[in-house]
Design an enzyme around this catalytic site. Structure first.
Site, PDB file in Angstrom:
ATOM      1  CD  GLN B 128      -2.213   0.925   3.050  1.00  0.00           C
ATOM      2  OE1 GLN B 128      -1.747   0.071   3.809  1.00  0.00           O
ATOM      3  NE2 GLN B 128      -3.098   1.809   3.444  1.00  0.00           N
ATOM      4  N   GLY B 129       0.882   1.995  -1.112  1.00  0.00           N
ATOM      5  CA  GLY B 129       1.768   3.156  -1.223  1.00  0.00           C
ATOM      6  C   GLY B 129       1.057   4.451  -0.866  1.00  0.00           C
ATOM      7  CE1 TYR B 130      -3.250   3.845   0.090  1.00  0.00           C
ATOM      8  CE2 TYR B 130      -4.241   4.857   2.019  1.00  0.00           C
ATOM      9  CZ  TYR B 130      -4.361   4.100   0.876  1.00  0.00           C
ATOM     10  OH  TYR B 130      -5.584   3.616   0.519  1.00  0.00           O
ATOM     11  CD  GLU B 246      -3.842   0.591   8.030  1.00  0.00           C
ATOM     12  OE1 GLU B 246      -4.116   1.546   7.282  1.00  0.00           O
ATOM     13  OE2 GLU B 246      -2.703   0.253   8.354  1.00  0.00           O
TER      14      GLU B 246
END
Lengths: 380, 391
Positions: B128-130, B246
């Site tokens: 997950q690229g946040y 999440e």
């Protein structure tokens, strides 16, 4: 798993809330706390009529036959309105009487539930604790100095002193926890008994009056001895669990009031040309109030439910008393601080709740006391 | 009020328990997350495939997508039981818990067919690229750019704190596609093949010494436009759904690990002595153990209450922030309690494999990752208590 109030429980909650709003506005709380008794006969009779005294106790005695969860619902609402008077102590005493049963329970309880008979418990001593160790109990039952109560009819006497007895002056009967030999015993004592002196000892919470009771050779007949030994210990423990759920629920009601009042104030009070609720420091105090309140609710409902289901209620109730006692103190401090100067005044209602919370924190043992009980269960 | 499991929930648990008893592999020796080698990753991949084979992958996914259609309570039973059985770490957690549900919610039919089955079967591992080096709490300020070039986006930028990036097949990536509008309105969500030319990863070492996270670099990475998830410039909302999930999801499995920590600590109190006295006999130790017990109970109860709410059909909302705030701060107190009770010994890597010192250090990250405690408090104040925006 369903971790919420049922529909009927929510209806009960609403009806108590409506009653309190209508009948016991904070102005009436303030007026009552200035009186000697902090109670009002007409209010008491109305509460009795609503069925709120002994609502969790058997119908055979005139109770409503509901459970600890319903008791918790009522206590929370009464706490939220800071209702003065002996509701809590009366329910504790009634629970104790009902769990002992027998002729005295049958005789007294119907009157307790309809509001005509007032009872309370004299249990705590200045150099004792909420664990009631008979070996060090100052208040003792003896047979004119001899150490047995087995055969005597009228010659038993009670000597000693109890303190923090709620609403003793307004009661008709005291239930008294005393030591006899190396055991506990539970006695019923009419307040008019010879040798019993009741003295007012104003406490931090003026909405509930507390008294010192001195027993000087108070004659005790055999039929006044309700229970002794293990039977007394068990009945006392059981009644304390119920009463602790009630007092934790009351503190939960206080938490709800503190949260609502503080958030409303933060949204309206302006400094530096903006509402203080727009500052993160104030917001974070409010967020902490929310967390404390919601967590307290989880603990209280769990304890009430465990009691209702006859699970390991000792543990669930102790967990609730530890958490909620600490939470309501922290929340009270956050609320006063968020209010600033006005929160420190007599004029603002905050101090009524703050002081009730402080008294409740210690009632039936504070967090430290119950942590040690839990440690005993966990570590031995 | 009924805190017992319903017959259906019990049946679900019993069925799962017997499946786990027969299928959980031997624990990987001496493992700590981030210290993994290829063999360990294979071990995790095998487990994901075993779950899939047994019908236990994607328990909360709707049946039409190959899941079990489990209720939130059943899902939490699943997470707790898997943890109690000491099953391997859930390799597919980001794909199954975050990416899959988001694709189901906003993805195209083609994306659903392409990605969902591969997530369930464990063929694809997701990251997950946040977060970015300059966009932490202010995530919406992210600056990884995607510029349209024909049938592709061309992506340039850097992400950080990316779990599993070093072995992931795919990345759910938030990128900036419009710099001319308010920061929340120019973000798009892309599904990026991690094997694309121009993607590189570098492990990020934490104060606890291990590398549970990575930095990910994107240099002229070409992403086909059919891999845009949801609408163009609507990526902030797409990403937020995932973040809510999440916060709500973590509870059940972390509870089990705290419970285990507590059990080990109590065991030490019963057997270790200081100055000739058992730790369990020290009044201060007793207070601290009881307090930790109370706080852990409250975590369990708060989680159960939140679950019961979502079970009743209420969507996971900002209240998830209460849970995250509570457990992260509680875990720091619990770690400190353990250090305090165990004393000087606890700092040694030779004592219990250094686990006490490790979890003490690792817990500092809990109040930062997934939204700092300060951000959680902002969310509670604004979105639950209705207070004005403060920034």
């Amino acid at each position: 798993m369903y971790f919420d109030l049922s529909k009927p429980q929510k209806l009960l909650q609403q009806s108590v809330r409506d009653f309190c709003k209508r009948e016991i506005p904070i102005s009436r709380v303030r007026a009552l706390m200035e009186t000697d008794s902090a109670m009002d006969d007409s209010l008491w009779m109305e509460m009795a009529e609503q069925g709120w005294i002994g609502l969790h106790l058997d119908e055979q005695y005139g109770g409503l036959g509901l459970g600890p969860v319903e008791l918790s619902v009522v206590a929370e609402e009464l706490g939220r309105a800071c209702v003065p008077g002996p509701w809590l102590s009366t329910n504790w005493a009634a629970t104790l009487l009902a769990s002992i049963g027998g002729p005295v329970a049958s005789e007294l309880l119907p009157g307790v539930f309809d509001g005509s008979m007032r009872i309370t418990i004299a249990a705590l001593e200045e150099q004792g604790s909420w664990s009631f160790d008979p070996a060090v109990m100052e208040t003792r039952l003896s047979e004119n100095g001899k150490k047995t109560v087995t055969e005597a009819v009228t010659v038993n006497v009670l000597n000693g002193r109890k303190y923090l007895v709620q609403h003793a002056q307004q009661a008709d009967h005291l239930l008294c926890v005393a030591g006899v030999d190396d055991e506990l015993c539970l006695l019923t004592i009419p307040v008019a008994s010879d040798g019993l002196r009741i003295t007012s000892t104003p406490g931090i919470d003026a909405t509930r009056k507390v008294y010192q009771c001195d027993f000087s050779n108070v004659p005790i007949r055999r039929d006044q001895i309700l229970a002794r030994g293990d039977e007394a210990r068990q009945a006392l423990q059981q009644s304390q669990n119920v009463a602790m759920v009630a007092v934790c629920s009351e503190m939960l009601g206080i938490l709800q009031w503190l949260l609502k009042t503080t958030v409303e104030y933060a949204k309206s009070r302006k400094q530096f040309d903006r509402v203080i609720g727009s500052f993160q420091v104030v917001q974070h105090m409010c967020a902490d109030l929310l967390l404390l309140t919601e967590s307290a609710r989880s603990a209280v409902w769990n304890a009430a439910w465990a009691l209702q289901e006859n699970l390991d209620a000792n543990r669930a109730v102790a967990v609730a008393k530890v958490y909620v006692s600490d939470a309501v103190r922290k929340a009270g401090n956050l609320a006063v601080q968020s209010h600033g100067g006005i929160g420190f005044t007599w004029e603002h209602d905050l101090h009524l709740y703050y002081k009730r919370a402080k008294a409740d924190e210690y009632l039936f043992g504070d967090a430290t006391f119950h942590r040690e009980r839990l440690a005993e269960m966990i570590l031995g | 009020m009924d805190l017992n499991l319903t017959p259906d929930e019990q049946k679900f648990r019993d069925e799962l328990r017997s499946w786990l008893a027969a299928n959980v592999p031997e624990p990987w020796p001496g493992h700590r997350r981030g210290e993994a080698d290829a063999g360990y990753w294979d071990h995790l991949r095998d487990w994901q495939q075993k779950l899939f084979g047994g019908g236990w992958a994607g328990v909360s996914w709707p049946v039409e997508y190959g899941g079990r259609g489990a209720s939130p309570i059943q899902q939490s039973i699943f997470l707790a039981e898997v943890a109690r059985a000491r099953a391997p770490e859930h390799f597919g957690v980001i794909g199954e818990g975050l990416v899959g549900p988001t694709i189901m919610a906003v993805g195209s039919e083609q994306q659903k067919q392409k990605f969902l089955p591969r997530i369930l079967s464990g063929k694809d591992i997701w990251c997950q690229g946040y977060s970015e080096p300059n966009s932490g709490s202010d995530l919406a300020s992210l600056s990884t750019r995607a510029i349209r070039d024909g049938e592709h986006f061309v992506v340039n930028g850097q992400k950080i704190w990316t779990s599993f990036a070093q072995i992931a097949d795919w990345c759910l990536l938030l990128v900036r596609t419009d710099t001319s509008v308010a920061k929340h309105k120019g973000i798009t969500c892309l599904l990026v093949d991690m094997k694309s030319p121009g993607v590189s990863t570098k492990p990020l070492r934490q104060m606890s010494g291990d590398s549970g996270f990575n930095e990910v670099f994107f240099t002229d990475v070409r992403v086909p436009i059919e891999n845009q998830l949801g609408e163009l410039n609507n990526g902030w909302r797409v990403g937020l759904v995932v973040l809510m999930n999440e916060r709500a999801n973590l509870g059940a499995s972390v509870y089990v690990s705290f419970e285990e920590t507590m059990r080990q600590l109590i065991e030490h109190c019963r057997t270790r002595k200081r100055n000739g006295r058992l730790l369990a006999e020290d009044p201060l130790v007793r207070q601290n153990i009881a307090q930790a017990h109370v706080e852990l109970e409250l975590f369990r109860l708060n989680t159960d209450r939140a679950l019961s709410r979502s079970n009743a059909g209420e969507t996971p909302g900002p209240e998830g922030s209460i849970l995250k705030l509570y457990w992260s701060e509680m875990n720091q107190r619990l770690s400190q309690t353990a250090m305090e009770i165990l004393g000087d010994t606890a700092q040694l890597s030779t004592f219990d494999n250094g686990n006490w010192a490790y979890r003490y250090l690792r817990s500092r990250g809990n109040t930062i990752e997934g939204g700092t405690s300060e951000i959680q408090r902002n969310i509670l104040a604004e979105r639950v208590l209705g207070m004005p925006k403060s920034y």
